[in-house]
Write a protein that holds these residues in place. Structure first.
Motif, PDB file in Angstrom:
ATOM      1  N   ASP A 144       0.836  -1.191   0.000  1.00 39.91           N
ATOM      2  CA  ASP A 144       0.000   0.000   0.000  1.00 39.91           C
ATOM      3  C   ASP A 144       0.877   1.250   0.000  1.00 39.91           C
ATOM      4  N   GLN A 145       1.286   1.664  -1.185  1.00 37.23           N
ATOM      5  CA  GLN A 145       2.161   2.832  -1.305  1.00 37.23           C
ATOM      6  C   GLN A 145       1.478   4.108  -0.848  1.00 37.23           C
ATOM      7  N   ALA A 146       0.168   4.212  -1.025  1.00 41.51           N
ATOM      8  CA  ALA A 146      -0.549   5.415  -0.602  1.00 41.51           C
ATOM      9  C   ALA A 146      -0.426   5.605   0.904  1.00 41.51           C
ATOM     10  N   LEU A 147      -0.470   4.517   1.667  1.00 40.53           N
ATOM     11  CA  LEU A 147      -0.316   4.626   3.113  1.00 40.53           C
ATOM     12  C   LEU A 147       1.071   5.154   3.466  1.00 40.53           C
ATOM     13  N   GLU A 148       2.081   4.623   2.810  1.00 41.29           N
ATOM     14  CA  GLU A 148       3.440   5.108   3.046  1.00 41.29           C
ATOM     15  C   GLU A 148       3.556   6.590   2.695  1.00 41.29           C
ATOM     16  N   ILE A 149       2.940   6.987   1.584  1.00 49.95           N
ATOM     17  CA  ILE A 149       2.969   8.388   1.166  1.00 49.95           C
ATOM     18  C   ILE A 149       2.220   9.254   2.177  1.00 49.95           C
ATOM     19  N   CYS A 150       1.070   8.763   2.662  1.00 57.15           N
ATOM     20  CA  CYS A 150       0.292   9.508   3.663  1.00 57.15           C
ATOM     21  C   CYS A 150       1.099   9.725   4.941  1.00 57.15           C
ATOM     22  N   ILE A 151       1.751   8.679   5.408  1.00 54.40           N
ATOM     23  CA  ILE A 151       2.553   8.791   6.628  1.00 54.40           C
ATOM     24  C   ILE A 151       3.677   9.796   6.431  1.00 54.40           C
ATOM     25  N   ALA A 152       4.369   9.715   5.307  1.00 52.92           N
ATOM     26  CA  ALA A 152       5.474  10.648   5.020  1.00 52.92           C
ATOM     27  C   ALA A 152       4.964  12.079   4.924  1.00 52.92           C
ATOM     28  N   ALA A 153       3.809  12.277   4.271  1.00 53.17           N
ATOM     29  CA  ALA A 153       3.249  13.631   4.115  1.00 53.17           C
ATOM     30  C   ALA A 153       2.854  14.212   5.466  1.00 53.17           C
ATOM     31  N   ALA A 154       2.224  13.407   6.314  1.00 48.81           N
ATOM     32  CA  ALA A 154       1.828  13.884   7.644  1.00 48.81           C
ATOM     33  C   ALA A 154       3.058  14.201   8.482  1.00 48.81           C
ATOM     34  N   GLN A 155       4.059  13.327   8.455  1.00 50.17           N
ATOM     35  CA  GLN A 155       5.289  13.562   9.222  1.00 50.17           C
ATOM     36  C   GLN A 155       6.046  14.785   8.709  1.00 50.17           C
ATOM     37  N   GLN A 156       5.926  15.070   7.431  1.00 46.90           N
ATOM     38  CA  GLN A 156       6.577  16.264   6.878  1.00 46.90           C
ATOM     39  C   GLN A 156       5.903  17.531   7.404  1.00 46.90           C
ATOM     40  N   GLN A 157       4.584  17.494   7.560  1.00 45.96           N
ATOM     41  CA  GLN A 157       3.866  18.654   8.085  1.00 45.96           C
ATOM     42  C   GLN A 157       4.077  18.817   9.581  1.00 45.96           C
ATOM     43  N   LYS A 158       4.038  17.711  10.314  1.00 46.20           N
ATOM     44  CA  LYS A 158       4.196  17.737  11.769  1.00 46.20           C
ATOM     45  C   LYS A 158       4.971  16.505  12.195  1.00 46.20           C
ATOM     46  N   ALA A 159       6.257  16.652  12.378  1.00 46.11           N
ATOM     47  CA  ALA A 159       7.072  15.526  12.835  1.00 46.11           C
ATOM     48  C   ALA A 159       6.691  15.202  14.267  1.00 46.11           C
ATOM     49  N   GLY A 160       6.704  13.919  14.593  1.00 46.34           N
ATOM     50  CA  GLY A 160       6.398  13.519  15.953  1.00 46.34           C
ATOM     51  C   GLY A 160       6.043  12.060  16.062  1.00 46.34           C
ATOM     52  N   GLU A 161       5.478  11.712  17.202  1.00 44.61           N
ATOM     53  CA  GLU A 161       5.110  10.335  17.494  1.00 44.61           C
ATOM     54  C   GLU A 161       3.736  10.021  16.904  1.00 44.61           C
ATOM     55  N   MET A 162       3.659   8.943  16.136  1.00 42.43           N
ATOM     56  CA  MET A 162       2.392   8.500  15.578  1.00 42.43           C
ATOM     57  C   MET A 162       1.605   7.844  16.710  1.00 42.43           C
ATOM     58  N   LEU A 163       0.418   8.383  17.002  1.00 44.63           N
ATOM     59  CA  LEU A 163      -0.406   7.864  18.091  1.00 44.63           C
ATOM     60  C   LEU A 163      -1.428   6.841  17.611  1.00 44.63           C
ATOM     61  N   LYS A 164      -2.008   7.125  16.443  1.00 42.04           N
ATOM     62  CA  LYS A 164      -3.092   6.274  15.971  1.00 42.04           C
ATOM     63  C   LYS A 164      -3.176   6.355  14.457  1.00 42.04           C
ATOM     64  N   LEU A 165      -3.561   5.244  13.854  1.00 42.82           N
ATOM     65  CA  LEU A 165      -3.785   5.167  12.416  1.00 42.82           C
ATOM     66  C   LEU A 165      -5.093   4.422  12.206  1.00 42.82           C
ATOM     67  N   GLU A 166      -5.976   5.008  11.395  1.00 40.61           N
ATOM     68  CA  GLU A 166      -7.260   4.383  11.110  1.00 40.61           C
ATOM     69  C   GLU A 166      -7.508   4.389   9.606  1.00 40.61           C
ATOM     70  N   LYS A 167      -8.171   3.342   9.140  1.00 36.67           N
ATOM     71  CA  LYS A 167      -8.646   3.348   7.757  1.00 36.67           C
ATOM     72  C   LYS A 167     -10.145   3.534   7.820  1.00 36.67           C
ATOM     73  N   LEU A 168     -10.644   4.513   7.062  1.00 38.40           N
ATOM     74  CA  LEU A 168     -12.044   4.908   7.102  1.00 38.40           C
ATOM     75  C   LEU A 168     -12.653   4.883   5.710  1.00 38.40           C
ATOM     76  N   LYS A 169     -13.978   4.841   5.680  1.00 37.89           N
ATOM     77  CA  LYS A 169     -14.748   5.081   4.461  1.00 37.89           C
ATOM     78  C   LYS A 169     -15.519   6.362   4.688  1.00 37.89           C
ATOM     79  N   MET A 170     -15.318   7.338   3.785  1.00 37.09           N
ATOM     80  CA  MET A 170     -15.993   8.625   3.896  1.00 37.09           C
ATOM     81  C   MET A 170     -16.545   8.995   2.526  1.00 37.09           C
TER      82      MET A 170
END
Length: 173
Positions: free
Chosen positions: A24-50
Motif C-alpha cells: 500500500d504505497q498510498a499509506l506510506e505516502i500519507c505517513i510521510a506527508a503527515a510527518q513532513q507537516q508535523k514531525a512527531g510520534e504517531m499515536l493512531k492510524l485508522e482506515k475509514l470510508k468517507m
C-alpha cells in the motif's frame, strides 16, 4: 493498549489487522506527508470510508505535546484535511467558538447514528472552527465517526471505521 509506531508502520498494520498492507504505497505516502507537516510520534492510524472513498486518519503528537490529525486519501496519498486537537472543551481555542455543549452535540450525533459513544475528541479545524468528533459503535459493532460543529450543532463529517491501530486512553468514554 497503545502500540508504538517504530520502523515501518506498514508491517505493524499488517500484523495488527491481519490485512496485507505492505504494497500500500498510498499509506506510506500519507505517513510521510503527515510527518513532513508535523514531525512527531504517531499515536493512531485508522482506515475509514468517507463518502464512499477510502481514507486514512493519522494522529501525531509533535515535540511540543500538541496533537494533530491528518485525513489522507487512501488512493492518491494526498492530505485532504489537517486539524489540531485540544484536551478539553475548556481549551481557549475550543471554548471561544463553542456554542453547543458536548452533551447536546452527543445527542445530535446519537440521534443520527444510534449506538454507544466510545471516544470523544475536541478538534480545531484548519479555519479555526471547533468541533466534537464522536466514535459511535452501533449494535452490530460498526464504528462510525461523527463530527459535530461546536458552534452550530450541525453534523459536518461522517465516516465508517474499517480498522484502527493505536489508542488514546484519555479519549475513551
Amino acid at each position: 493498549m497503545k502500540k508504538k509506531f517504530i520502523g515501518s508502520v506498514i508491517i505493524l498494520a499488517a500484523v495488527s489487522t491481519g490485512q496485507v498492507l505492505a504494497s500500500d504505497q498510498a499509506l506510506e505516502i500519507c505517513i510521510a506527508a503527515a510527518q513532513q507537516q508535523k514531525a512527531g510520534e504517531m499515536l493512531k492510524l485508522e482506515k475509514l470510508k468517507m463518502d464512499g472513498k477510502a481514507m486514512y486518519e493519522l494522529e501525531i503528537r509533535d515535540a511540543n505535546g500538541f496533537e494533530w490529525e491528518f485525513m489522507c486519501d487512501a488512493n492518491s496519498g494526498k492530505i485532504t484535511e489537517t486539524e489540531s486537537e485540544v484536551r478539553s472543551v475548556e481549551s481557549k481555542a475550543f471554548k471561544s467558538k463553542m456554542k453547543v455543549t458536548e452533551e447536546d452535540a452527543a445527542a445530535i450525533a446519537l440521534k443520527a447514528y444510534p449506538g454507544v459513544i466510545e471516544e470523544v475528541e475536541y478538534e480545531i479545524e484548519s479555519n479555526g472552527d471547533a468541533s466534537y468528533e464522536f466514535d459511535i459503535v452501533n449494535d452490530k459493532g460498526v464504528e462510525t465517526k461523527v463530527e459535530v460543529d461546536a458552534a452550530s450543532g450541525k453534523i459536518i463529517e461522517v465516516s465508517t471505521e474499517e480498522w484502527e491501530i493505536g489508542e488514546e486512553a484519555d479519549e475513551r468514554r
